[in-house]
Design an enzyme around this catalytic site. Structure first.
Site, PDB file in Angstrom:
ATOM      1  N   ASP A 115       0.906  -1.064   0.022  1.00 46.14           N
ATOM      2  CA  ASP A 115       0.004   0.046   0.007  1.00 46.14           C
ATOM      3  C   ASP A 115       0.925   1.211   0.011  1.00 46.14           C
ATOM      4  OD1 ASP A 115      -2.224  -1.628   0.288  1.00 46.14           O
ATOM      5  OD2 ASP A 115      -2.206  -1.437   2.585  1.00 46.14           O
TER       6      ASP A 115
HETATM    7  N1  URA Z   1      -1.172  -6.055   3.975  1.00 42.10           N
HETATM    8  C1  URA Z   1      -1.731  -4.684   3.871  1.00 42.10           C
HETATM    9  O1  URA Z   1      -2.575  -4.347   4.822  1.00 42.10           O
HETATM   10  N2  URA Z   1      -0.876  -3.673   3.145  1.00 42.10           N
HETATM   11  C2  URA Z   1       0.080  -3.922   2.566  1.00 42.10           C
HETATM   12  O2  URA Z   1       0.609  -2.949   2.029  1.00 42.10           O
HETATM   13  C3  URA Z   1       0.732  -5.193   2.617  1.00 42.10           C
HETATM   14  C4  URA Z   1      -0.074  -6.258   3.491  1.00 42.10           C
END
Ligand code: URA
Length: 244
Positions: free
Chosen positions: A113
């Site tokens: 993310d």
């Molecule tokens: N899980 C999440 O919620 N975000 C990420 O970036 C990776 C794994």
């Protein structure tokens, strides 16, 4: 492998295609000892000896980088508005003086993310990426996280059982380790899938909120903690061997 000379040089980081063409027209590049000015000249990467301004230039078909992805950057190759992880690789923050980063076929293996930090593998090896991301392979991904709310043994049990995060299927068992419980808890979690926002959604399912998330490893590849957020380096041969 046969490849055009301008692509060979651009892939290896000597410049953009147009910069490379300019140098070719000046006679700065030799193939097997003779200057070659035509960008479309076909090169056999195994047999032909290419020199850039007198220095040998070798071609690597596959390249592998680990990036410590910083907060605020998107896991994409291009984006109209946002800074991408590939923009970082095109910058000078590499540990090897900037070669190889301009090639156009690199991509991130999976996504973190925008607000997640940590290990992101960047390569042009599609088969390796497919193997690491295949839902059937269950490659372990280890994250460090800070959680608003007290994470306890009941959460550990629920994560180990698998959680309903609103998808068709519950998650596979995940291993949750509490490093330090508190109003803000510090934890480590290992998941074997790569579902969208998976860690955040798993904590939401137990009534808690992820406020910081960092990936520490993926399969046998661990983040080099010497890399500050935004920095990257090539994988060593040994690291590539362990991934393949
Ligand atoms: N899980 C999440 O919620 N975000 C990420 O970036 C990776 C794994």
């Amino acid at each position: 492998m046969m490849i055009r000379l301008d692509k060979f040089l651009a892939d290896m980081g000597y410049g953009t295609r147009s910069q490379v063409k300019k140098e070719l027209s000046k006679g700065s590049v030799t193939v097997n000892g003779a200057p070659v000015r035509k960008p479309e000249t076909k090169i056999d990467t195994e047999k032909d000896a290419v020199c850039w301004k007198g220095e040998p230039a070798a071609y690597a078909e596959y390249e592998y980088f680990m990036l410590n992805k910083p907060f605020g950057v998107v896991s994409a190759t291009e984006d109209k508005k946002e800074k991408t992880v590939l923009d970082l690789l095109r910058s000078d923050k590499g540990s090897d003086g900037g070669t190889g980063m301009r090639r156009e076929d690199l991509f991130p293996v999976g996504r973190l993310d925008k607000d997640t930090e940590g290990l992101l593998l960047i390569t042009n090896d599609g088969e390796l990426a497919h193997r690491l991301l295949s839902p059937k392979k269950h490659v372990d991904k280890v994250y460090y996280a800070e959680i608003r709310g007290k994470v306890d043994e009941e959460d550990v049990r629920l994560f180990a059982r698998g959680l309903d995060i609103g998808d068709e299927k519950i998650t596979l068992p995940a291993e949750l380790k509490i490093i330090n419980p508190g109003e803000i808890s510090r934890i480590q979690v290992t998941v074997r899938e790569g579902r969208y926002h998976q860690v955040k959604r798993m904590f939401r399912a137990v009534g808690k909120e992820v406020i910081y998330l960092k990936r520490l490893s993926m399969g046998n590849l661990a983040l080099d903690e010497a890399l500050a957020p935004g920095e990257f380096r090539r994988l060593t041969e040994e690291e590539v061997g362990r991934l393949c």
